[in-house]
Design an enzyme around this catalytic site. Sequence first.
Site, mmCIF file in Angstrom:
data_model
loop_
_atom_site.group_PDB
_atom_site.id
_atom_site.type_symbol
_atom_site.label_atom_id
_atom_site.label_comp_id
_atom_site.label_asym_id
_atom_site.label_seq_id
_atom_site.Cartn_x
_atom_site.Cartn_y
_atom_site.Cartn_z
ATOM 1 N N GLY A 1 2.064 2.466 2.407
ATOM 2 C CA GLY A 1 3.991 2.239 2.799
ATOM 3 C C GLY A 1 4.372 1.861 2.273
ATOM 4 C CB SER B 1 -8.180 8.013 8.296
ATOM 5 O OG SER B 1 -9.256 7.430 7.755
ATOM 6 N N GLY C 1 1.039 -1.183 0.281
ATOM 7 C CA GLY C 1 0.430 -0.064 -0.145
ATOM 8 C C GLY C 1 0.881 0.836 0.223
ATOM 9 C CE1 TYR D 1 -8.611 2.383 10.283
ATOM 10 C CE2 TYR D 1 -9.846 3.227 8.767
ATOM 11 C CZ TYR D 1 -8.578 3.073 9.380
ATOM 12 O OH TYR D 1 -7.611 3.889 8.100
#
Length: 286
Positions: free
Chosen positions: A18, A141, A16, A167
């Site tokens: 990263g 996020s 992803g 989350y």
Amino acid sequence: MDLSNKHVVITGPTSGIGLSAARELAGRGAQLTLLCRNPDKANALAEGIVADGGHAPDQVPMDMSRLDSVRAAGAAVLELGRPVDVLLNNAGLINTRRVETEDGFEETLAVNHFAPFLLTGLLLPAILDAAPGARIVNVASDAHSFVKGMDFDDMQAQQRYKTFPVYGRSKLANILFTRSLAARLQGRGVTVNCLHPGAVSTNIGKQNGGLTADVIHWLLKPFFRNADKGAETSVYLCTSDEVANISGAYFQDCKRIPAKPWAEDDAAAQRLWEYTEECVGFRYPE
């Protein structure tokens, strides 16, 4: 910031955003230390970096769902004997069902918040050794908008578990942690910032399997950006001179933006800090 021979420590570098960030930072001359759970993926990334002309990265195993593994990884990084110029807390997960770690914590909060909180504290002496100019970057996020606060009465989601609020709470914790740490490090030559990478097409959430995970990805796929685009703000905060004197801020698309009001609640941030120190069994040095 010139990254030539700068030491950059990154979590979750093998997939992803990263992975994209790691490749970009290595391509700019950084000496990377890769903290990840899968050694095969780490080896493949390291080989790719070297093939592209970058420095051979150091590799440190770390399972972010286990506090003992985070402690061991922190000790291993310190044993390298190098200042940490940049710490990029990138790794994260989203679970479609409640999972409890070996330490007895709800896994989303443990991986997304407890682990980077502990790792950052452990590495703080090496980060301060790189000051002035050292940076801590936390991938948060916009999911913090899924909640209206930390819900301290049910931090471990034992009373109810819903994927997106759990989350979102972990991502709110990232922002509150950034805010608290920036205040603690004010005047010490270290900046701390966080970011929303955008909705990125990765495998996050698929580790639990099942119809829910498949449906989530099918519904969101048209809105996803690619990982390279998602990593841009992480790389920007790790490298840009424009943010050299900015700390405690929240960014999206390489621009500073306001977080939700409950992500700027200093009383909640302090309560979260104390709760986290108690859970992980670590107190930050004064």
